[in-house]
Design a protein around this motif. Structure first.
Motif, short mmCIF file in Angstrom:
data_model
loop_
_atom_site.label_atom_id
_atom_site.label_comp_id
_atom_site.label_asym_id
_atom_site.label_seq_id
_atom_site.Cartn_x
_atom_site.Cartn_y
_atom_site.Cartn_z
N GLU A 5 0.67 -1.49 -0.10
CA GLU A 5 0.22 0.17 -0.29
C GLU A 5 0.22 0.98 0.18
O GLU A 5 0.84 2.16 -1.09
CB GLU A 5 -0.99 0.01 1.03
N ALA A 6 2.10 1.41 0.93
CA ALA A 6 3.06 2.36 0.80
C ALA A 6 3.61 2.63 -0.53
O ALA A 6 3.97 3.89 -1.36
CB ALA A 6 3.82 2.52 2.12
N GLN A 7 4.26 0.98 -1.25
CA GLN A 7 4.71 2.23 -2.61
C GLN A 7 3.67 2.16 -3.44
O GLN A 7 3.93 3.28 -4.64
CB GLN A 7 4.82 0.23 -2.93
N ILE B 208 0.93 4.23 -3.11
CA ILE B 208 0.40 5.97 -2.75
C ILE B 208 1.80 6.51 -3.11
O ILE B 208 1.57 7.41 -3.89
CB ILE B 208 0.60 5.37 -1.45
N GLU B 209 3.23 5.88 -2.81
CA GLU B 209 4.03 6.51 -2.74
C GLU B 209 4.62 6.62 -4.57
O GLU B 209 5.02 7.89 -5.41
CB GLU B 209 5.64 5.81 -3.01
N GLN B 210 4.40 6.29 -5.65
CA GLN B 210 3.81 5.98 -7.19
C GLN B 210 2.88 7.15 -7.71
O GLN B 210 2.03 6.45 -8.65
CB GLN B 210 4.30 4.68 -7.45
N GLY B 211 1.62 7.25 -6.67
CA GLY B 211 0.76 8.08 -7.17
C GLY B 211 -0.25 7.11 -7.29
O GLY B 211 -1.07 8.00 -7.62
N CYS C 150 -5.47 4.39 -3.70
CA CYS C 150 -5.66 3.19 -3.43
C CYS C 150 -6.80 2.90 -2.71
O CYS C 150 -7.21 3.47 -1.92
CB CYS C 150 -4.18 2.43 -2.78
#
Length: 470
Positions: free
Chosen positions: A363-365, A367-370, A373
């Protein structure tokens, strides 16, 4: 003789490249300074999973949970367990590596290789003497080795690595495991189930720090239930020996210094590429920041005739990545194919019990990629297979793109998670949505059905389903 391909190393990447080259009718020579077969068969996948299976058998005998069934387990004869593991490794090494090379027609030189101008390779032969190998293309597939952090006193007191720990013929009464990622978790549970008192220290704020937080919390509960002590957010700074104990000094964030006594210390803090003595700089190939051999997307190094594959490249350290790399190098070097690999649906498995498996983004990755989610977490108490097995320890988490429903990642803590994750790998590879996954056929009373049920939670309340109605 000038060869089409000279391979340095003899593990998964090396053998995959050699096999692919021989299938093309090309000439191959391989150079290995240690034991043929590389990490996986000798000191990695095969021996560790063999020992984990033995430890699981004992654990089930001690703690099986089915009414009306009685089992017992006595003391462990570690010498016999280790000898059985060695016999398995020897058999697989001979059949799948040494004999295979002979059958497919390439020579394995035993010795240390070093690049010289040309490029060519000088080999100091283990049997004495030196020879030079000339080839059109060279592959560096020398793998990785356990890495040890700079801890004061560690060398003086002696310590175990994931390699040496699997050669023990007697069990330590107590064991400190430094590192709470996949190797540390597997080794901690392995020795605890064989009867050793185990403590795990992890410097990050949770176990399995690369996994979803829900997975980390779940595996920590499992370890605690099995009597394994865990200290996260803690760094071991020094060790010293007092009589037959090693005393480890450590500091946990926000607390004062403390000490942990143990009869043995196992360092499981990751692996580093093996490039020492290769002379790569002499042929224009510089090391990367972590000691890896830098490669382009085709796995070619800075020298156009030298390629690299597997752990030594700094890519994900899985034997199936190494094997894919080896085949790709054979195609690109010998046929000019210019192939690349797509890692976005690459699976990973930690062979604890229950297993941890994942593919795609956390989930964090995401969100980091835009990505915007939407996530769902399904406890195993809602998976019929887990209920009939009387083992609901675990969960399944799916990460999806909100506006399309496309699956971005899948994360599983469950018995058989390594098999279950294959379903998610195919879904990710084919850019499926969670709606499509929810409507796919899936055999009932399998753990893989949990992936379908988790997908259904995006649109319905699975607690309101009958046990076999989806």
């Amino acid at each position: 003789m000038r060869y089409d391909l000279a391979v340095i190393g003899s593990g998964g990447a090396a053998f995959a490249a050699a096999i692919a080259a021989r299938r093309k009718g090309r000439t191959v020579i391989m150079i290995e300074r240690g034991t043929v077969g590389g990490t996986c068969v000798n000191t990695g996948c095969v021996p560790s999973k063999a020992l984990l299976a033995a430890a699981k058998a004992r654990h089930i005998a001690l703690r099986q949970h089915f009414p009306g069934i009685r089992t017992t387990a006595g003391e462990v004869d570690m010498a016999s367990v280790t000898e059985a593991k060695r016999a398995l490794v020897d058999t697989m090494r001979t059949a799948k590596y040494v004999d295979l090379a002979a059958d497919l027609g390439w020579e394995i030189l035993t010795g240390s290789a070093r690049f010289v101008d040309g490029p060519a390779v000088d080999v100091d032969l283990a049997a004495g003497g030196r020879t030079r190998v000339d080839a059109e293309h060279y592959l560096v597939a020398t793998g990785s080795t356990p890495w040890t952090p700079p801890i004061t006193g560690l060398t003086a007191v002696g310590y175990l690595t994931s390699t040496t720990a699997m050669e023990l013929t007697t069990l330590p009464r107590s064991l400190l495991v430094i590192g709470g990622n996949h190797v540390g978790l597997e080794q901690a549970q392995l020795f605890a189930r064989l009867g050793t008192r185990v403590t795990v220290v992890e410097q990050e704020d949770r176990l399995a720090p690369g996994e979803e937080p829900e997975i980390s919390a779940g595996i920590e509960r499992v370890l605690a239930d099995e009597g394994i002590a865990v200290q996260t957010g803690s760094t071991v700074s020094s060790v010293r020996r007092e009589d037959d104990l090693v005393i480890a000094g450590h500091r946990t964030a926000g607390t004062t210094d403390d000490e942990i006594p143990a009869q043995a210390v196992l360092v499981a803090t990751g692996r580093r590429p093996v490039t020492d003595g290769l002379g790569l700089a002499d042929v224009g190939v510089e090391h990367g920041p972590r000691g890896e051999v830098p490669v382009d997307e085709n796995l070619r190094t800075q020298n156009p005739r030298i390629w690299a594959a597997g752990d030594v490249t700094g890519h994900p350290q899985y034997v199936y990545v190494a094997a894919a790399h080896g085949t790709l190098v054979a195609d690109n070097a010998l046929d000019g194919a210019r192939r690349t690999l797509d890692y976005h649906h690459l699976p990973r498995v930690t062979f604890t019990s229950p297993q941890i498996a994942a593919a795609g983004l956390t989930e964090a990755q995401a969100i980091e990629q835009g990505h915007v989610c939407e996530c769902r977490v399904l406890p195993l108490e809602h998976v019929p297979r887990a209920l009939v097995d009387r083992n609901t320890r675990g969960l399944i988490k799916l990460v999806a793109e909100r506006h399309t429903g496309r699956l971005l990642g899948a994360h599983v803590l469950a018995d058989g998670a390594g098999d279950v994750i294959s379903t998610a790998v195919y879904a990710l590879a084919n850019h499926m949505t969670v709606t499509q996954m929810a409507d796919m056929w899936c055999p009932y009373l399998t753990m893989a059905e949990g992936i379908k049920l988790a997908a259904q939670t995006f649109t319905r309340d699975v607690t309101k389903l009958s046990c076999c109605a989806s």
